[in-house]
Design a protein around this motif. Sequence first.
Motif, PDB file in Angstrom:
ATOM      1  N   ALA A  22      22.694   9.399  87.549  1.00  0.00           N
ATOM      2  CA  ALA A  22      21.799   8.244  87.422  1.00  0.00           C
ATOM      3  C   ALA A  22      20.638   8.337  88.414  1.00  0.00           C
ATOM      4  O   ALA A  22      19.486   8.041  88.059  1.00  0.00           O
ATOM      5  CB  ALA A  22      22.596   6.955  87.650  1.00  0.00           C
ATOM      6  N   ALA A  23      20.929   8.796  89.630  1.00  0.00           N
ATOM      7  CA  ALA A  23      19.868   8.941  90.629  1.00  0.00           C
ATOM      8  C   ALA A  23      18.887  10.045  90.207  1.00  0.00           C
ATOM      9  O   ALA A  23      17.677   9.909  90.379  1.00  0.00           O
ATOM     10  CB  ALA A  23      20.459   9.272  91.994  1.00  0.00           C
ATOM     11  N   ALA A  24      19.388  11.116  89.625  1.00  0.00           N
ATOM     12  CA  ALA A  24      18.517  12.204  89.183  1.00  0.00           C
ATOM     13  C   ALA A  24      17.640  11.748  88.023  1.00  0.00           C
ATOM     14  O   ALA A  24      16.465  12.105  87.947  1.00  0.00           O
ATOM     15  CB  ALA A  24      19.344  13.422  88.785  1.00  0.00           C
ATOM     16  N   LEU A  25      18.215  10.964  87.124  1.00  0.00           N
ATOM     17  CA  LEU A  25      17.430  10.466  85.988  1.00  0.00           C
ATOM     18  C   LEU A  25      16.358   9.477  86.439  1.00  0.00           C
ATOM     19  O   LEU A  25      15.256   9.452  85.884  1.00  0.00           O
ATOM     20  CB  LEU A  25      18.343   9.814  84.956  1.00  0.00           C
ATOM     21  CG  LEU A  25      19.243  10.779  84.174  1.00  0.00           C
ATOM     22  CD1 LEU A  25      20.158   9.994  83.254  1.00  0.00           C
ATOM     23  CD2 LEU A  25      18.397  11.769  83.377  1.00  0.00           C
ATOM     24  N   ARG A  26      16.662   8.665  87.435  1.00  0.00           N
ATOM     25  CA  ARG A  26      15.659   7.715  87.942  1.00  0.00           C
ATOM     26  C   ARG A  26      14.517   8.421  88.623  1.00  0.00           C
ATOM     27  O   ARG A  26      13.376   7.988  88.554  1.00  0.00           O
ATOM     28  CB  ARG A  26      16.307   6.733  88.917  1.00  0.00           C
ATOM     29  CG  ARG A  26      17.103   5.638  88.261  1.00  0.00           C
ATOM     30  CD  ARG A  26      17.470   4.555  89.272  1.00  0.00           C
ATOM     31  NE  ARG A  26      18.159   5.082  90.442  1.00  0.00           N
ATOM     32  CZ  ARG A  26      19.488   5.167  90.591  1.00  0.00           C
ATOM     33  NH1 ARG A  26      20.262   4.742  89.619  1.00  0.00           N
ATOM     34  NH2 ARG A  26      20.021   5.647  91.694  1.00  0.00           N
ATOM     35  N   GLY A  27      14.812   9.522  89.279  1.00  0.00           N
ATOM     36  CA  GLY A  27      13.768  10.232  90.021  1.00  0.00           C
ATOM     37  C   GLY A  27      13.127  11.364  89.247  1.00  0.00           C
ATOM     38  O   GLY A  27      12.270  12.072  89.768  1.00  0.00           O
ATOM     39  N   ALA A  28      13.519  11.567  87.993  1.00  0.00           N
ATOM     40  CA  ALA A  28      12.971  12.682  87.202  1.00  0.00           C
ATOM     41  C   ALA A  28      11.521  12.393  86.822  1.00  0.00           C
ATOM     42  O   ALA A  28      11.202  11.310  86.328  1.00  0.00           O
ATOM     43  CB  ALA A  28      13.812  12.888  85.943  1.00  0.00           C
ATOM     44  N   PRO A  29      10.638  13.366  87.011  1.00  0.00           N
ATOM     45  CA  PRO A  29       9.231  13.166  86.620  1.00  0.00           C
ATOM     46  C   PRO A  29       9.073  13.213  85.104  1.00  0.00           C
ATOM     47  O   PRO A  29       9.835  13.873  84.407  1.00  0.00           O
ATOM     48  CB  PRO A  29       8.501  14.347  87.275  1.00  0.00           C
ATOM     49  CG  PRO A  29       9.551  15.379  87.508  1.00  0.00           C
ATOM     50  CD  PRO A  29      10.846  14.637  87.669  1.00  0.00           C
ATOM     51  N   GLY A  30       8.136  12.458  84.593  1.00  0.00           N
ATOM     52  CA  GLY A  30       7.839  12.436  83.176  1.00  0.00           C
ATOM     53  C   GLY A  30       8.679  11.418  82.400  1.00  0.00           C
ATOM     54  O   GLY A  30       8.539  11.309  81.206  1.00  0.00           O
ATOM     55  N   GLU A  31       9.535  10.721  83.073  1.00  0.00           N
ATOM     56  CA  GLU A  31      10.337   9.684  82.407  1.00  0.00           C
ATOM     57  C   GLU A  31       9.563   8.384  82.404  1.00  0.00           C
ATOM     58  O   GLU A  31       8.936   8.016  83.371  1.00  0.00           O
ATOM     59  CB  GLU A  31      11.673   9.488  83.145  1.00  0.00           C
ATOM     60  CG  GLU A  31      12.634  10.629  82.983  1.00  0.00           C
ATOM     61  CD  GLU A  31      13.362  10.590  81.679  1.00  0.00           C
ATOM     62  OE1 GLU A  31      13.678   9.494  81.192  1.00  0.00           O
ATOM     63  OE2 GLU A  31      13.631  11.670  81.126  1.00  0.00           O
TER      64      GLU A  31
END
Length: 112
Positions: free
Chosen positions: A102-111
């Motif tokens: 969840a933390a990786a998805l929140r910080g992923a660029p382009g989302e």
Amino acid sequence: MSRNAKINALLLLAVAALAVLPLVLGLGDHKEEPFAGADAEAETAITEIEPDYEPWFSPLYEPPSGEIESALFALQAAIGAGVLAYYFGLRRGRRQGEERTAAALRGAPGED
């Protein structure tokens, strides 16, 4: 000290008190075997109430000595503790994995 550390310390203190208090207070001093198991206590009570009692069931395996019986009981407890530790470790690992994802998805660029 965090809240969890305080709770853990109190639980550890409670377990230690449960182990030490019967010895300190002398509970069971009047008995021949002060800390006999519940099976032995039940057998004594039954034979006092009805001396002619015949058990309706016999054990599938009777260990040849008390030491082997104790070893089998300790093995059973160790296996149970291992199963519980595995279960709680698995739950914690899954929860930590979900948090990282969840933390990786929140910080992923382009989302968006």
